[in-house]
Design a protein around this motif. Structure first.
Motif, PDB file in Angstrom:
ATOM      1  N   LEU A  87       0.798  -1.107  -0.012  1.00 29.99           N
ATOM      2  CA  LEU A  87      -0.005   0.099   0.075  1.00 29.99           C
ATOM      3  C   LEU A  87       0.986   1.494  -0.043  1.00 29.99           C
ATOM      4  O   LEU A  87       0.602   2.250  -0.426  1.00 29.99           O
ATOM      5  CB  LEU A  87      -0.828   0.098   1.394  1.00 29.99           C
ATOM      6  N   ARG A  88       1.935   1.125   0.766  1.00 30.34           N
ATOM      7  CA  ARG A  88       2.942   2.374   0.661  1.00 30.34           C
ATOM      8  C   ARG A  88       3.389   2.723  -0.989  1.00 30.34           C
ATOM      9  O   ARG A  88       3.513   3.732  -1.063  1.00 30.34           O
ATOM     10  CB  ARG A  88       3.989   2.037   1.740  1.00 30.34           C
ATOM     11  N   ARG A  89       3.824   1.574  -1.277  1.00 25.14           N
ATOM     12  CA  ARG A  89       4.276   1.831  -2.856  1.00 25.14           C
ATOM     13  C   ARG A  89       3.232   2.119  -3.814  1.00 25.14           C
ATOM     14  O   ARG A  89       3.327   3.099  -4.571  1.00 25.14           O
ATOM     15  CB  ARG A  89       4.804   0.406  -3.337  1.00 25.14           C
ATOM     16  N   GLY A  90       1.779   1.937  -3.516  1.00 26.53           N
ATOM     17  CA  GLY A  90       0.888   2.302  -4.274  1.00 26.53           C
ATOM     18  C   GLY A  90       0.145   3.685  -3.948  1.00 26.53           C
ATOM     19  O   GLY A  90      -0.174   4.364  -4.829  1.00 26.53           O
ATOM     20  N   ASP A  91       0.612   4.227  -2.832  1.00 27.43           N
ATOM     21  CA  ASP A  91      -0.050   5.657  -2.445  1.00 27.43           C
ATOM     22  C   ASP A  91       0.826   6.117  -1.388  1.00 27.43           C
ATOM     23  O   ASP A  91       0.656   5.674  -0.081  1.00 27.43           O
ATOM     24  CB  ASP A  91      -1.382   5.536  -1.886  1.00 27.43           C
ATOM     25  N   ALA A  92       1.965   7.010  -1.692  1.00 28.17           N
ATOM     26  CA  ALA A  92       2.856   7.509  -0.539  1.00 28.17           C
ATOM     27  C   ALA A  92       1.833   8.387   0.420  1.00 28.17           C
ATOM     28  O   ALA A  92       2.453   8.390   1.486  1.00 28.17           O
ATOM     29  CB  ALA A  92       3.907   8.478  -1.158  1.00 28.17           C
ATOM     30  N   ARG A  93       0.635   8.793   0.113  1.00 30.81           N
ATOM     31  CA  ARG A  93      -0.114   9.457   1.045  1.00 30.81           C
ATOM     32  C   ARG A  93      -0.770   8.621   2.402  1.00 30.81           C
ATOM     33  O   ARG A  93      -0.879   9.251   3.267  1.00 30.81           O
ATOM     34  CB  ARG A  93      -1.314  10.004   0.457  1.00 30.81           C
ATOM     35  N   LEU A  94      -0.262   7.460   2.267  1.00 31.44           N
ATOM     36  CA  LEU A  94      -0.879   6.419   3.288  1.00 31.44           C
ATOM     37  C   LEU A  94       0.090   6.284   4.362  1.00 31.44           C
ATOM     38  O   LEU A  94      -0.089   5.419   5.326  1.00 31.44           O
ATOM     39  CB  LEU A  94      -1.275   5.093   2.528  1.00 31.44           C
TER      40      LEU A  94
END
Length: 543
Positions: free
Chosen positions: A461-468
């Protein structure tokens, strides 16, 4: 093979928490929408954290139209059978014939005595249950006056009635050999639970029920076999996720004779999966097995299809059993205009705290990006989020069971007949080891769940959306904090088992640790669902 040929029933067990008084009734509506057949609530009149079972059952019946309701199981020592008969019959009349009766001989005797109830030996509980079933059926007849010279429940000309709309079934929650034989002799069903009667012990219990039926001149098929499930932890059943359950439940039906399955669950999505996916798949497997068995009359009586081959028949495959379908993974690209709105809902955290301690600041947790209200998600993309909630629900159910066992240990009130078949007494040390075995498996499954998130899901998830990133960092910190509380529970348990000075006299340490674990884990699971359901549907899991 011992298949009694009963139709399959599927239902749920709802914990009627007084801190969230409307949840159980709302869950009954969800269970009915999911197509389930039964909904039940435990009956612990001495526990103020639970609402009164019959009041909740009446409310459930009032907001549903098809599903059957019953106590799981009614506490006989605090529910005199004459009053119990009239309560059940009254609700059956009001609901149009939708009441059954689970019946328990009693446990937690200190709590029962504190409420003014009797403290019974196993032999007395057996005799009282026998008398109670006779009183129930005599009053349900609606005919004349009833006289009974019972030692525990004597009636001197009590007026029968009201008569229920239909023949209310009496399902006994039996464990000990004598109570199992009594179930076969008198009852309409046997209702054990996984923690007390694991699957490996079901066949032995069924044989005792059958012996009781035969001694009374009844056919074994006259007694339905039900089962309170406990999925999730090692030693629980069924194992794995909901997609793994149909074959396991079908196996119990065709090999042991169980025909009704009750899932401890509140979340609407887990109830939907159980009713709309697990139940039809299990019924298909059982129907295929029965058809195959009926066609095998020219073979040896032992030549009955295994559940593996049952799966191939149900799926239309020929030859060797078809491989189970893999979990559906989200496609690499998902158009925003396709699919449907996100229907997986996070579970709210409890409104009240059990512990005075706090592991973290609840008010300043980071939040992720707001979901796009116009985005649509295919059913396949929503599956990982559904699975997350289902896995969390299993952890919640196991946590509730852990708390029940802690109550038994601290109160030293485990019913000997319900805890060890044939034993007349159970020591505190044995009680503690019972808790130790359960706690070890629960703590292990919780740790594995968190480890997989930390090592697999969160990096994806971190790779998919850095805002997370802030949310994922906070969730990882909470995982470590929860593991610290698990270790604290373990230390308290070891001290209690070790029997150090005053260990049994000072239960505060174990109780405080379990209360803190409850608050922390339920809060954490609610936060994780709130923040990760949409990202998991949007980005997948990477698994």
């Amino acid at each position: 093979m011992t298949d009694y040929g009963h139709d399959l029933l599927f239902g749920a067990v709802m914990v009627p928490a007084s801190g969230r008084p409307h949840d159980a009734v709302a869950s009954a509506r969800s269970a009915e929408r999911a197509g389930l057949d039964l909904v039940s609530v435990p009956d612990h009149p001495y526990r103020p954290e639970f609402l009164d079972a019959w009041t909740v059952l009446a409310s459930m019946a009032a907001v549903t139209s098809r599903i059957r309701v019953f106590p799981n199981v009614a506490n006989l020592p605090l529910r005199p059978p004459a009053a119990l008969a009239r309560a059940a019959a009254s609700l059956d009349l009001l609901s149009g014939g939708r009441v059954e009766l689970g019946l328990g001989a009693g446990a937690y005797w200190d709590d029962i005595a504190a409420e003014g109830g009797p403290r019974r030996t196993p032999g007395e509980a057996l005799a009282a249950t026998r008398e109670a079933v006779g009183v129930l059926r005599a009053l349900w007849s609606g005919r004349g006056r009833v006289r009974s010279d019972g030692k525990h429940y004597a009636l001197d000309g009590a007026a029968a009635g009201p008569a229920p709309v239909h023949g209310i079934s009496v399902w006994i929650g039996a464990v000990g050999p004598r109570m199992l034989r009594l179930t076969g002799e008198l009852a309409d069903g046997w209702l054990p639970s996984v923690p007390h009667v694991p699957p490996a012990r079901l066949a032995a219990g069924q044989r005792l029920v059958d012996e009781g039926a035969a001694a009374a001149g009844r056919e074994p098929q006259a007694v339905r076999r039900l089962y309170n499930l406990s999925p999730g932890a090692e030693g629980g059943f069924p194992r794995g996720g909901p997609h793994d359950w149909p074959e396991q439940l079908a196996a119990l039906t065709v090999e042991v004779g169980t025909s009704a399955y009750l899932l401890p669950a509140h979340h609407p999505e887990l109830l939907r999966v159980f009713g709309e996916e697990v139940a039809p798949a299990t019924r298909a497997l059982v129907a295929a097995a029965r058809e195959r068995a009926a066609g095998a009359t020219t073979r040896s009586t032992g030549a009955v299809a295994s559940v593996a081959s049952v799966a191939s028949v149900a799926s239309g495959a020929s030859g060797p059993a078809a491989a189970p379908h893999p979990r559906q993974r989200p496609a690499a690209v998902d158009g925003a205009a396709a699919g449907r709105p996100l229907f997986v809902e996070p579970t709210p955290a409890p409104a009240e705290w059990l512990s005075e301690e706090r592991l973290w600041d609840e008010e300043h947790r980071p939040t992720g990006p707001a979901p796009d209200p116009q985005r649509r998600y295919s059913r396949a993309r929503q599956a990982p989020a559904r699975n997350l909630v289902a896995a969390h629900d299993q952890l919640r159910a196991d946590l509730a069971r852990l708390r029940e066992i802690v109550d038994e240990v601290l109160a030293e009130t485990l019913d000997p007949g319900a805890a060890r078949s044939g034993l007349q007494e159970l020591s505190l040390r044995q009680n503690s080891w019972t808790l130790g075995a359960y706690c070890a498996s629960y703590c292990r499954i919780t740790t594995v769940h968190h480890t997989r998130e930390d090592q697999d899901l969160f990096p994806h998830l971190r790779r998919g959306d850095a805002r997370l990133a802030p949310v994922l960092d906070r969730l990882t910190e909470e995982h470590h904090a929860i593991h610290g509380v698990i270790e604290r529970v373990d230390r308290e348990l070891v001290a209690r088992i070790g029997g150090g000075p005053g260990a049994a006299a000072r239960p505060e340490g174990l109780r405080a640790a379990v209360d803190l674990l409850t608050d922390a884990l339920l809060s954490h699971l609610a936060y994780e669902e709130r923040e990760l359901i949409e990202p998991m549907a949007r980005l997948g899991t990477g698994w």
